[in-house]
Design a protein around this motif. Structure first.
Motif, PDB file in Angstrom:
ATOM      1  N   TYR A   1     -65.285   6.178  79.488  1.00  0.00           N
ATOM      2  CA  TYR A   1     -66.377   5.779  78.585  1.00  0.00           C
ATOM      3  C   TYR A   1     -65.825   5.197  77.278  1.00  0.00           C
ATOM      4  O   TYR A   1     -66.297   4.195  76.763  1.00  0.00           O
ATOM      5  CB  TYR A   1     -67.266   6.983  78.270  1.00  0.00           C
ATOM      6  N   PRO A  61     -71.030  15.161  76.732  1.00  0.00           N
ATOM      7  CA  PRO A  61     -69.600  14.821  76.654  1.00  0.00           C
ATOM      8  C   PRO A  61     -68.697  16.014  76.968  1.00  0.00           C
ATOM      9  O   PRO A  61     -67.638  15.857  77.566  1.00  0.00           O
ATOM     10  CB  PRO A  61     -69.422  14.372  75.208  1.00  0.00           C
ATOM     11  N   THR A  62     -69.133  17.194  76.564  1.00  0.00           N
ATOM     12  CA  THR A  62     -68.271  18.364  76.725  1.00  0.00           C
ATOM     13  C   THR A  62     -67.996  18.680  78.189  1.00  0.00           C
ATOM     14  O   THR A  62     -67.018  19.347  78.505  1.00  0.00           O
ATOM     15  CB  THR A  62     -68.904  19.600  76.057  1.00  0.00           C
ATOM     16  N   GLU A  63     -68.868  18.233  79.075  1.00  0.00           N
ATOM     17  CA  GLU A  63     -68.680  18.547  80.498  1.00  0.00           C
ATOM     18  C   GLU A  63     -67.689  17.592  81.158  1.00  0.00           C
ATOM     19  O   GLU A  63     -67.354  17.776  82.316  1.00  0.00           O
ATOM     20  CB  GLU A  63     -70.012  18.444  81.271  1.00  0.00           C
ATOM     21  N   LEU A  64     -67.277  16.561  80.431  1.00  0.00           N
ATOM     22  CA  LEU A  64     -66.463  15.524  81.072  1.00  0.00           C
ATOM     23  C   LEU A  64     -64.974  15.846  81.003  1.00  0.00           C
ATOM     24  O   LEU A  64     -64.489  16.452  80.044  1.00  0.00           O
ATOM     25  CB  LEU A  64     -66.697  14.164  80.391  1.00  0.00           C
ATOM     26  N   SER A  65     -64.262  15.414  82.041  1.00  0.00           N
ATOM     27  CA  SER A  65     -62.803  15.538  82.039  1.00  0.00           C
ATOM     28  C   SER A  65     -62.222  14.488  81.081  1.00  0.00           C
ATOM     29  O   SER A  65     -62.919  13.545  80.693  1.00  0.00           O
ATOM     30  CB  SER A  65     -62.253  15.293  83.442  1.00  0.00           C
ATOM     31  N   ASP A  66     -60.980  14.648  80.722  1.00  0.00           N
ATOM     32  CA  ASP A  66     -60.319  13.658  79.874  1.00  0.00           C
ATOM     33  C   ASP A  66     -60.445  12.262  80.467  1.00  0.00           C
ATOM     34  O   ASP A  66     -60.711  11.289  79.764  1.00  0.00           O
ATOM     35  CB  ASP A  66     -58.829  14.013  79.707  1.00  0.00           C
ATOM     36  N   TRP A 102     -64.006  10.905  80.150  1.00  0.00           N
ATOM     37  CA  TRP A 102     -64.290  10.563  78.747  1.00  0.00           C
ATOM     38  C   TRP A 102     -63.534   9.287  78.352  1.00  0.00           C
ATOM     39  O   TRP A 102     -64.084   8.397  77.693  1.00  0.00           O
ATOM     40  CB  TRP A 102     -63.919  11.733  77.835  1.00  0.00           C
TER      41      TRP A 102
END
Lengths: 1001, 91
Positions: B42, B31-36, B39
């Motif tokens: 999802y 999750p930490t690698e995802l852009s706002d 995220w």
């Protein structure tokens, strides 16, 4: 009693069994077998009620559940009173009292009747249009509108009757016990299907059973005699359950149906006692056969609503079934052959017909020839243009129809009558079929909607499927049943059927008049007083959708749901708007088919059975010690324990002080407890809580905060590591079930590779919490062989121990900020452990406290309650609980959401403390918080979430959520109340013992 | 009220189950690698189809197991049920 309106004895009426009943205060007599309607007609009473809007006198129109007008109030001013009961359905019994509705002071002289003369200024949408302005007058308008709204009066006392629910599972459900239903039920049973046959009437056989006519024969017998033999046969069949007085209210998807079985409404009072009145049947059928028949259509012409105007088929039923004559001077008005059946029936009974008016010009059928033999004058190609007679029809005017049926021509002829039978053909009763999701198709030739696409394992047979003549019905049923039930044959392939019915019909939805439409009152929906004029007005004003026209004109929105007039409304819309009926569609038929009482819907779930409630194992002690209880979810929790003369405030202040000064005891058994085992248990906790769990030593406890994936606080509680791969998690009382559900969801769907097993053990343990500076002295006395030293048993740790022979788990954890212990024992020892603690605590003035004191004590410490101080929009950062959010962990549920652009905003609502300028002033929970009263519009900054007077701090304290509150410490804010403003200062949410010294006191 | 064929218990009334939204939305592994935006996709975005829909259901008042259901939302006809981790039917 007037005997002169009874004809030849009917075998359905027991004339040896006389019954007295009251209508509008006067006593009348009828016989066993009579409905209220048939008994009233036998007493020459047609005027039964007043219409809803214009208060026009209305009489009995039908002989069944489709009745729009003859609805009465039963047993007015008693606990058994019931409004909107159809006089055509209720069977009379000794002591029945009925009265007219919607009239004052009486049905004969009704003040509201003035509306009839005002009707030119009361068009469709009158209320919408008139009461729109000025807006400030609405409150005044509303008073008058409310007064004139609604039919009948609802009871004001509790319902004394008993109701129940029952589940039934069957192979085949047959709805309707007319000729089609009887044939279907017999065929199904004979082929091994477990079958249930239901009918809303009190008898079997539908309309065929009372049609004793030479014109309808099956195997050379009159159709009614043939059917009677069939009925006698099915009554002997095993594997068939027959329920009469049972009307199907709803037909849902997957063949799930609700039906109301009426068990005592027809019985005299002494026999109703202690018996179930209605039973709501929840039926799940593998196959459903709908044989609900059809409803005769009225005809729409000027003043077609006077008492004495009835459906032609109803007149026939009153004569044949009840042996009752509806009028002395009868006229029939029809557009099809079925009125001639009525004519012939009446003749057989020796009842005269003055004339028959038939829309059709060229007609020729066996029934008509038969009728003509009796020297009845038939006006072919004529229509009724008007009627007169205020409380009973006295005269009709007829004129000839033009070739296209759009106009009337020639001279007007008057005919005197006191009863007018009308027949506009038949509408298949497709209500249940469409409720189940079935799609209809429109058959142009006779202008009816019939079932087309079946959404489940079901079929419609007989006249509800559009087969109207006896030969059609009887030749189609065997074919349909063989296919639907997947069987070889039925008993009915080789029937010899003789039927005289001719299908010709001249359908004119709105019959023409010699007057302009604006000057006429052709009623389409009788109960709601919607006329053809109203529908046309709605269309002129731009309404197009049938659903909108329905709501604007209220057509079909009465208690009868427009069973009679809906088709005409559609027809008039389609003609006026120039659209095709088939494309227009119908309005949605919604359950229930006929109204249900609330008692039936609720069944046994009344009083203490309304909802489940849960009691802790110590409940009995709380009750004995006069605790007041509070509902927390389904739990009954001790709220506070008032002593003599104490109110809630006094009790809570005393309890709170005692807990901090010496010792308090709380029943914490309701907290959710989840047993977590498995080799991956620690990893699992790491993923579901915001803080780190892998390094928690065995025998230690830790507070955890659980988020939703959106980053918002979801639940909290203390979890204890019992062993290497064994934890016990506590949740909030209200969150226990949903937390378990959520954890299971992640385990099963996202992380199936984890070796973790969850078990709810909430009910298996009782939890006794003892807190305060003397708690150690008390608990160590109860559990004697345990080392209670701070070194051996420090705060946030756990020990297995024994009280006598009883195993228990003791946690040294605290929700009050005091030195405290939670003793968990097997639930059935809960009360005895509680009592042992009380005994041991006697010399320390141990004080039982409830949830209110618990809330106060934790508020002093600034501990949140999830669901009170949070509302699914609060992150841990908003709660000033950054300390519990691990920065090191790569991932946990909700982590990514904590740095979304929205969650990192600095002006989010944040948890702060509030102190009032006047320390004695207690804020109201939920009160709004503002900064500047002069600003317009005033900006709401937040609200108070928890507020108490703290006896330990001797001042008022409150928790609140305030926009950007974290950076407002010391700032002054305002709480505007109704009559005052309260000045408050923003403070730290921890009010007492910031250093946590009391935990080890 | 429809009938659901729980893959573990068999046919039961709908009232024993709880719906859990659209199926086959996998929680991102990192999750930490995802852009706002990624995220949010999802977290919030769900289909609401009139017609065939793949859904998650749980047998709350039964075996407590989650599984997948293929349901036609226009008439509630359930076309298929299959266990978590199994591939959705293609027809």
């Amino acid at each position: 009693m007037t005997k002169n309106l009874r004809v030849k004895t009917s075998k359905f009426i027991d004339e040896t069994y006389k019954i007295s009943f009251k209508f509008n205060g006067t006593t009348y007599y009828g016989y066993k077998g009579d409905t209220l309607a048939s008994a009233l007609i036998a007493n020459d009473i047609h005027l039964v009620g007043r219409s809803f809007k214009y208060h026009r006198p209305r009489g009995i129109m039908t002989a069944g559940s489709e009745e729009p007008n003859a609805i009465v109030q039963l047993h007015n001013n008693t606990s058994r009173t019931e409004p909107n009961v159809r006089a055509t359905e209720i069977e009379i019994y000794e002591g029945l009292e009925a009265s007219s509705q919607n009239c004052w002071p009486s049905v004969n002289f009704d003040v509201g009747g003035i509306n009839n003369f005002l009707s030119p200024v009361l068009p469709a949408g009158f209320y919408y249009k008139t009461f729109m302005w000025p807006a400030s007058f609405w409150e005044k308008y509303e008073y008058f509108i409310r007064k004139s709204a609604g039919l009948g009066k609802s009871p004001t006392e509790p319902d004394p009757d008993i109701y129940e629910h029952k589940y039934i599972h069957c192979d085949v459900l047959v709805i309707g016990a007319g000729i089609s239903g009887i044939m279907a039920a017999k065929t199904a049973v004979k082929n091994g299907f477990k079958t249930l046959l239901v009918d809303e009437k009190s008898y079997l056989g539908g309309s065929t059973i009372y049609q004793n006519s030479e014109n309808f024969k099956i195997n050379n017998q009159n159709s009614n005699s043939w059917l009677e033999k069939e009925i006698n046969e099915i009554k002997k069949l095993e594997n068939l359950e027959i329920k009469t007085r049972t009307s199907v209210a709803a037909f849902h998807g997957y063949n799930f149906l609700l039906a109301r079985e009426n068990l005592t409404d027809h019985l005299p009072f002494d026999q109703k006692k202690n018996k179930t009145r209605h039973r709501l049947l929840k039926i799940r059928a593998k196959k459903v056969i709908t044989a609900t028949g059809s409803i005769e259509r009225p005809l729409i012409f000027d003043n077609n609503d006077r008492p004495g105007i009835m459906l032609s088929s109803a007149i026939e039923k009153y004569a044949n079934f009840f042996g009752v004559v509806c009028g002395k001077k009868n006229v029939l008005f029809t557009n099809n052959d079925s009125a001639y059946e009525t004519a012939i029936s009446l003749f057989q009974k020796g009842i005269d017909i003055e004339a028959i008016i038939d829309n059709r010009e060229e007609i020729d059928s066996r029934l008509i020839k038969e009728t003509e033999k009796n020297n009845i004058k038939i006006y072919k190609g004529y229509t009724v243009v008007n009627t007169s007679g205020y409380k009973r029809i006295s005269k009709i005017s007829i004129m000839q129809l033009s070739k296209d049926g759009q106009k009337v021509v020639g001279p007007k002829i008057s005919i005197k009558c006191d009863c007018l039978g009308i027949s506009g053909g038949w509408t298949p009763a497709v209500h249940l079929f469409t409720q189940s999701g079935g799609k209809l198709e429109f058959r142009d030739e006779d202008q009816v909607f019939i079932p087309k696409i079946y959404p489940s394992n079901q079929i419609s047979i007989g006249s509800c499927s559009g087969d109207f003549t006896l030969d059609e019905i009887l030749s189609n049923i065997p074919k349909k049943l063989i296919e639907f039930l997947d069987i070889k044959k039925t008993d009915y392939e080789d029937l010899e059927v003789y039927s005289s019915y001719n299908k010709s019909k001249r359908n004119i939805w709105l019959l023409p008049s010699d007057k302009v439409i604006g000057k006429t009152k052709p009623f389409v929906d009788y109960q709601n007083d919607a006329t053809a004029k109203d529908i046309k007005l709605a269309l002129r004003e731009g309404f197009r959708s049938i659903e909108h026209v329905k709501r604007y004109t209220t057509t079909g929105m009465g208690t009868d749901q427009g069973k009679l007039g809906n088709m005409h409304a559609l027809g008039i819309i389609s003609e006026t708007a120039g659209s095709k009926m088939g494309e227009l569609g119908t309005t949605t038929f919604r359950p229930p088919y006929t109204p249900l009482t609330f008692g039936t819907i609720v069944g046994r779930n009344v009083g203490e059975y309304f909802d489940i409630f849960r009691k802790t194992p110590i409940h009995e002690w709380h009750e004995k010690n006069k605790a007041k209880f509070e509902n927390v979810g389904q739990w009954k929790r001790a709220w506070y324990y008032p002593k003599e003369g104490e109110n809630m405030h006094d009790a809570v202040q005393r309890e709170s002080k005692a807990a901090r000064d010496s010792a308090g005891i709380l029943d914490a058994s309701t907290l959710g407890k989840i047993d977590i085992q498995g080799t991956d248990a620690s990893e699992f906790l790491n993923r579901v809580y915001t803080n780190a769990w892998s390094k928690l030593a065995i025998g230690k406890c830790r507070y955890g905060l659980m988020l939703n994936e959106d980053g918002m606080v979801y639940d909290d509680g203390v979890t204890t590591r019992l062993d290497e791969n064994h934890y016990i998690m506590t949740t909030t009382t209200g969150g226990a079930a949903t937390v378990l559900g959520k954890l299971e969801d992640y385990l099963q769907t996202e992380w199936p590779e984890l070796d973790v097993y969850l078990t709810s053990v909430t009910d298996h343990y009782a939890t006794v919490s003892v807190c305060g500076p003397n708690s150690k002295k008390i608990v160590s006395q109860v559990i004697s062989d345990l080392d209670f030293s701070d070194e051996s048993f420090p705060h946030m740790s756990f020990k297995n121990a024994k009280i006598g022979k009883i195993k228990c788990r003791v946690m040294r954890i605290s929700f009050t900020g005091e030195h405290s212990y939670e003793i968990n024992v097997q639930a059935n020892y809960g009360k005895s452990v509680w009592e042992k603690c009380m005994e041991a605590g006697k010399k320390f003035n141990i004080t039982p406290y409830g949830t209110e004191t618990m809330h106060l004590l934790r508020a002093e410490k600034g501990f949140i309650i999830v669901g009170q101080d949070t509302d699914a929009t609060m992150t841990p950062i908003d709660l000033q609980m950054d300390w519990i959010v691990s920065k090191k962990k790569y991932d946990f549920i909700g982590k990514r959401s904590l740095y979304r652009s929205d969650t990192i905003r600095e002006d989010r609502k944040q948890l702060v403390g509030l102190l009032t300028e006047n320390p004695d002033e207690i804020l109201e929970e939920g009160a709004q918080i503002i900064a500047d009263i002069k600003k317009s519009p005033i900006e709401m900054l937040g609200h108070v979430t928890s507020s108490y007077y703290s006896p330990n701090l001797k001042k008022s304290i409150a928790l609140a959520v305030v926009k950007g509150g974290k950076s407002m410490m010391g700032q002054k804010l305002i709480i505007p109340m109704e009559n005052k403003q309260i000045n408050v200062t923003v403070s730290d949410p921890v009010f007492l013992d910031k250093e946590n010294t009391r935990l080890n006191a | 009220m429809f009938i659901i064929n729980c893959p573990y218990c068999g046919e039961r009334e709908q009232s024993e189950f709880k719906a859990g939204g659209e199926a086959h939305i996998v929680r991102p592994k990192q999750p930490t690698e995802l852009s706002d935006d990624q995220w949010a996709e999802y977290l919030f975005m769900r289909k609401n189809i009139k017609g065939i829909q793949f859904e998650r259901w749980v047998h709350t008042h039964g075996c407590r197991k989650w599984f997948n259901v293929v349901r036609d939302t226009s008439n509630d006809v359930i076309k298929a049920v299959y266990k978590m981790g199994e591939k959705p039917p293609t027809k």
